[in-house]
Design an enzyme around this catalytic site. Sequence first.
Site, mmCIF file in Angstrom:
data_model
loop_
_atom_site.group_PDB
_atom_site.id
_atom_site.type_symbol
_atom_site.label_atom_id
_atom_site.label_comp_id
_atom_site.label_asym_id
_atom_site.label_seq_id
_atom_site.Cartn_x
_atom_site.Cartn_y
_atom_site.Cartn_z
ATOM 1 N N HIS A 171 -10.516 -5.509 -3.145
ATOM 2 C CA HIS A 171 -9.018 -5.552 -2.346
ATOM 3 C C HIS A 171 -9.108 -6.088 -1.061
ATOM 4 C CE1 HIS A 171 -9.949 -1.345 -2.232
ATOM 5 N NE2 HIS A 171 -8.944 -1.279 -1.154
ATOM 6 N N ASP A 173 0.931 -1.051 0.083
ATOM 7 C CA ASP A 173 0.070 -0.079 -0.117
ATOM 8 C C ASP A 173 0.885 1.412 -0.008
ATOM 9 O OD1 ASP A 173 -1.970 2.323 1.157
ATOM 10 O OD2 ASP A 173 -3.279 0.283 0.994
#
Length: 125
Positions: free
Chosen positions: A111, A35
């Site tokens: 996700h 991320d």
Amino acid sequence: MAGEPQADCLFCKIVAGEVPATVVRETPTTVAFRDINPQAPTHVLVIPKGHYPDAASLATGAPELAADVLREAGEVAAGEALVSREGGPGTGYRVVFNTGSGAGQTVFHAHAHVLGGRGLEWPPG
């Protein structure tokens, strides 16, 4: 159509190699990458290569692909030493699916967030 790449989707562009990402794992059906705004020492996103706007549509439209995402979340956790490959002790990890803008979903491609590497209190927030 469900599963088809969307031209305006950031994660579809990552799958296609059009947008760079720090990939930690890739399978024929999933991609896992770090991320860009980590919320824990380990924060990896696991996405299906097919486009589904959220976890519910993924589970309904392609349950086997939803299972692949969850399996890969476990593999990411093992690779990050959050748990042993045999499922034994480790620091632990959390898998989170945000569904809808009110829940914090900002990219509308299903996700899973794999979070770990520090204490994760409940409830989160």
